[in-house]
Design a protein around this motif. Structure first.
Motif, short mmCIF file in Angstrom:
data_model
loop_
_atom_site.label_atom_id
_atom_site.label_comp_id
_atom_site.label_asym_id
_atom_site.label_seq_id
_atom_site.Cartn_x
_atom_site.Cartn_y
_atom_site.Cartn_z
N ASP A 20 32.47 36.32 49.21
CA ASP A 20 32.68 35.50 50.42
C ASP A 20 34.04 34.81 50.46
N MET A 21 34.81 34.93 49.40
CA MET A 21 36.02 34.10 49.32
C MET A 21 37.09 34.50 50.35
N THR A 22 37.06 35.74 50.86
CA THR A 22 38.05 36.14 51.86
C THR A 22 37.66 35.73 53.27
N THR A 23 36.40 35.35 53.46
CA THR A 23 35.93 34.99 54.80
C THR A 23 35.43 33.55 54.90
N LEU B 96 35.78 26.97 46.10
CA LEU B 96 34.90 26.89 44.93
C LEU B 96 35.44 27.75 43.80
N VAL B 97 35.88 28.98 44.12
CA VAL B 97 36.45 29.85 43.10
C VAL B 97 37.71 29.21 42.52
N LYS B 98 38.53 28.64 43.38
CA LYS B 98 39.74 27.97 42.92
C LYS B 98 39.40 26.83 41.95
N THR B 99 38.35 26.07 42.27
CA THR B 99 37.93 24.95 41.41
C THR B 99 37.44 25.44 40.06
N ILE B 100 36.65 26.52 40.08
CA ILE B 100 36.12 27.06 38.82
C ILE B 100 37.26 27.54 37.93
N ILE B 101 38.24 28.23 38.51
CA ILE B 101 39.37 28.72 37.72
C ILE B 101 40.15 27.55 37.12
N SER B 102 40.39 26.53 37.93
CA SER B 102 41.11 25.35 37.45
C SER B 102 40.34 24.65 36.34
N LEU B 103 39.02 24.54 36.51
CA LEU B 103 38.19 23.90 35.49
C LEU B 103 38.24 24.69 34.20
N ALA B 104 38.10 26.01 34.29
CA ALA B 104 38.12 26.85 33.10
C ALA B 104 39.46 26.75 32.38
N ASN B 105 40.55 26.74 33.12
CA ASN B 105 41.87 26.61 32.50
C ASN B 105 42.01 25.29 31.76
N SER B 106 41.46 24.22 32.36
CA SER B 106 41.55 22.91 31.70
C SER B 106 40.73 22.85 30.42
N LEU B 107 39.71 23.70 30.33
CA LEU B 107 38.86 23.77 29.13
C LEU B 107 39.26 24.91 28.20
N GLN C 137 43.83 37.65 46.13
CA GLN C 137 43.57 36.20 46.15
C GLN C 137 43.28 35.67 44.75
N LEU C 138 42.53 36.43 43.98
CA LEU C 138 42.20 36.00 42.61
C LEU C 138 43.47 35.93 41.76
N GLN C 139 44.36 36.88 41.93
CA GLN C 139 45.62 36.84 41.21
C GLN C 139 46.42 35.60 41.59
N GLN C 140 46.44 35.29 42.87
CA GLN C 140 47.17 34.10 43.33
C GLN C 140 46.60 32.82 42.74
N LEU C 141 45.30 32.82 42.54
CA LEU C 141 44.63 31.63 41.99
C LEU C 141 44.75 31.55 40.47
N GLY C 142 45.31 32.58 39.86
CA GLY C 142 45.49 32.56 38.41
C GLY C 142 44.32 33.10 37.62
N CYS C 143 43.43 33.87 38.27
CA CYS C 143 42.31 34.47 37.55
C CYS C 143 42.86 35.61 36.69
N GLU C 144 42.56 35.60 35.41
CA GLU C 144 43.15 36.56 34.47
C GLU C 144 42.45 37.91 34.46
N LEU C 145 41.10 37.91 34.53
CA LEU C 145 40.34 39.14 34.35
C LEU C 145 39.46 39.41 35.57
N GLY C 146 39.14 40.69 35.80
CA GLY C 146 38.27 41.04 36.92
C GLY C 146 37.59 42.37 36.71
N GLN C 147 36.46 42.54 37.35
CA GLN C 147 35.74 43.81 37.33
C GLN C 147 35.04 43.97 38.67
N ILE D 4 32.73 34.43 36.97
CA ILE D 4 32.37 33.90 38.29
C ILE D 4 31.41 34.88 38.96
N ASP D 5 30.30 34.37 39.45
CA ASP D 5 29.29 35.23 40.05
C ASP D 5 29.85 35.96 41.27
#
Length: 628
Positions: free
Chosen positions: A557-560, A567-578, A595-605, A550-551
């Motif tokens: 901007d996701m905290t504000t 949008l981030v939530k949608t991308i994570i859901s889409l990726a999981n479905s694929l 927030q990313l952990q709550q949304l189920g995002c596995e990796l981050g940098q 995710i760019d």
């Protein structure tokens, strides 16, 4: 057979022309004896004037009938203008001017031709109505030419002499008609024979546009008119991004069709406001006549917008990318060479900018371009002598805070230029044909380093390597990667190649083939900067991807911004479905990570987790992470 027929036809016409000339000579010999040298000069000049008028009139008629081109009309216009000028100022033409009433008529003819000069030079092959109108407007020239020709022989002595050969004018007209007919036929065949050669000399055969040679003629003419009228000009240089890669990957037939489409779009956009030419390859240039300076930037934007529309191909659509550089006359130069150089410089900056696609030339760009040229030479040496560096930024499993992989990030400290920004380094490599070498260096260096870390006990660690469009689209990526794996002994499953949307979506079919070859080797594919390219969601199901990144602009901007969060939530859901893993880039705040952990995002940098660091420091972090 056809060439033989043409030769025989030309020979027959030439013989007819010669026979008519000889016959006319003997028949008019008696007339010549009655006319003095002065009268002969007057008669010849007068008849030649009328003849040039008739030829120009006939040329307009031929253009309206589409049996001659605009250049043929302009040629006879210039001949007629030259003939009148000679009669007005030439010393040998003085007897003609001294004939009663001749001088005012000549001056009036000259003035009428000058008034209509722009109309004549504006004629094209499709100007039938304009040719007819122009012929009617200048119809009085025929009467004036005839008036001069007849009145030149109105002296009392001359008429007395001509009375003895009453039929001579009729015979001369008859012979002259025969000469004109045979000469006209010969000229017509010669024009038809040489028309293609002339067209080839001045036009690009693929697109039908003026070529480089013709462009300089058009440019000189445009500059001359702009100087006389005190008007401005704009020169637009256009280059298609990654055209060579498209040509190599999709074939020259597709490349040719693409160039023809570009030419048609540029013609439609500029219409009657300028000239379009193809300088060669994928470089096009446009001369635009300006009423005001603002018209230049508006036109540059219109040209760019006309080019980026999808091109329909038999196997799908191709999204074009183009860059436009613009220079102005007289602000940026008064010669075509200077304007071209400055437009090319502006186009260069547009092509290598992350945000700009249309660029007006600015002072100081030449110095920056010189820096790029010097950088390219130094970069080539740095690649060959292994003077570049890779820093590594870890990618964490957000739930456990353990390192899943590291991303190799290019760094270069030049002795001459100091620390060169990565974006500038990559732009120089792309522009000067060093991208392939640079990608191979990064791939080999990262693979060797990872193999060393594996040997130190970090067996599950992976390395991410960014792949540029040039190496992706030349069709050799899979072969290059396979060779690197063999050289370094690296397990293919620990190599992750990051491609951008703009890289992979140029040609979906070709992209799938390349990606499938890489997947068969066991390599993981990550789609980098997801959400910033074109047609992202429609291509996800077609491309054999393992991960989405995710760019960072969305993460920032996701905290504000609730929309960014959704949008981030949608991308994570889409990726999981694929069945794809998601990596969030640019994590700089604890709140973003949570927030990313709550949304189920596995990796981050990101800088909150760890900054990029040299390999030695990365080794210490890995060791600490392993012990923890």
């Amino acid at each position: 057979m056809v060439k033989t027929f043409k030769l025989l036809a030309l020979t027959a016409i030439a013989l007819t022309f010669s026979a008519s000339s000889i016959y006319s000579y003997y028949r008019d010999l008696e007339v010549v004896r009655y006319v003095s040298t002065t009268i002969k000069a007057i008669g010849w000049s007068s008849s030649e004037l009328e003849l040039e008028v008739l030829k120009f009139d006939q040329a307009l008629t031929s253009l309206a009938a589409k049996t001659a081109d605009a250049e043929f009309v302009q040629l006879h216009y210039e001949l007629l203008l030259s003939r009148i000028n000679l009669l007005l100022v030439g010393s040998e033409s003085r007897p003609v001017r001294e004939q009663p009433g001749v001088l005012p008529v000549l001056e009036d003819m000259w003035q009428q031709l000058i008034i209509n000069e722009d109309r004549v030079y504006a004629l094209t092959a499709d100007s039938r109505a304009e040719a007819i109108a122009l012929r009617e407007n200048l119809a009085h020239l025929r009467q004036q030419g005839r008036q001069i020709n007849v009145d030149s022989f109105s002296g009392e002595n001359v008429w007395n002499q001509l009375d003895s050969i009453q039929n001579a004018p009729f015979r001369s007209s008859l012979y002259l008609g025969g000469l004109l007919l045979s000469g006209g036929l010969m000229l017509l065949l010669l024009i038809r024979e040489n028309r293609r050669n002339r067209y080839l000399a001045y036009h690009d055969m693929l697109t039908g546009l003026p070529n480089r040679m013709f462009f300089y003629q058009l440019g000189a003419k445009a500059l001359g008119k702009a100087e006389r009228t005190h008007q401005g000009l704009a020169l637009h240089m256009i280059d298609l991004n990654a055209f060579k890669a498209i040509n190599d990957s999709l074939g020259h037939e597709v490349g040719d069709r693409l160039l023809q489409t570009v030419a048609d779009r540029l013609r439609d956009t500029i219409k009657g406001r300028g000239e379009v030419a193809r300088l060669g390859g994928d470089e096009f240039v446009i001369i635009q006549r300006l009423q005001q300076k603002e018209d230049a930037t508006q036109m540059a934007s219109k040209l760019w917008q006309s080019l980026i529309r999808d091109v329909i191909l038999p196997d799908g659509c191709l999204s074009l990318q183009a860059s436009v550089g613009t220079s102005l006359y007289p602000d940026h130069g008064t010669s075509m060479s200077d304007l071209l150089t400055h437009a090319d410089t502006a186009m260069y900056y547009a092509k290598h900018s992350q945000t700009i696609t249309v660029q007006l030339y600015e002072s100081g760009m030449d110095e920056r371009r010189l820096r790029r040229q010097k950088l390219s030479v130094a970069l080539k040496t740095a690649i060959e002598q292994d003077l570049l560096l890779l820093h590594y930024q870890p990618i964490f499993r957000l739930n456990t805070n353990t390192i899943e992989s590291v991303e190799g990030l290019l760094r270069w400290h030049s002795l001459e230029f100091g620390m060169v920004p990565p974006l500038e380094l990559i732009a120089v490599a792309e522009h000067y044909g060093l991208a392939h070498q640079l990608n191979e260096w990064v791939l080999r260096s990262a693979s060797r380093q990872l193999q060393q870390w594996h040997q130190s006990g970090h067996h599950g660690l992976k390395v991410n390597v960014n792949i540029s469009p040039s190496i992706f689209m030349d069709g050799k990526l899979a072969t290059t990667v396979k060779q690197v794996l063999q050289e370094t002994g690296l397990d293919a499953s620990t190599l992750v190649l990051e491609i951008t949307e703009d890289t992979s979506l140029w040609d979906t079919a070709g992209s799938i083939d390349t990606l499938q070859q890489l997947r068969k080797l066991g390599i993981e594919i990550a789609l980098d900067d997801f959400g910033t390219g074109y047609s992202s969601f429609s291509h996800l199901r077609q491309l054999p991807l393992n991960k989405l990144k995710i760019d960072k602009s969305f993460v920032a901007d996701m905290t504000t911004d609730p929309r960014a969060f959704n949008l981030v939530k949608t991308i994570i859901s889409l990726a999981n479905s694929l069945d794809m893993k998601v990596t969030a880039e640019g994590i700089e705040l604890r709140e973003q990570k949570e927030q990313l952990q709550q949304l189920g995002c596995e990796l981050g940098q990101g800088y909150f987790l760890a900054r990029p660091m040299p390999a030695a420091d990365m080794g210490e972090i890995l060791q600490h992470n392993k012990q923890a």
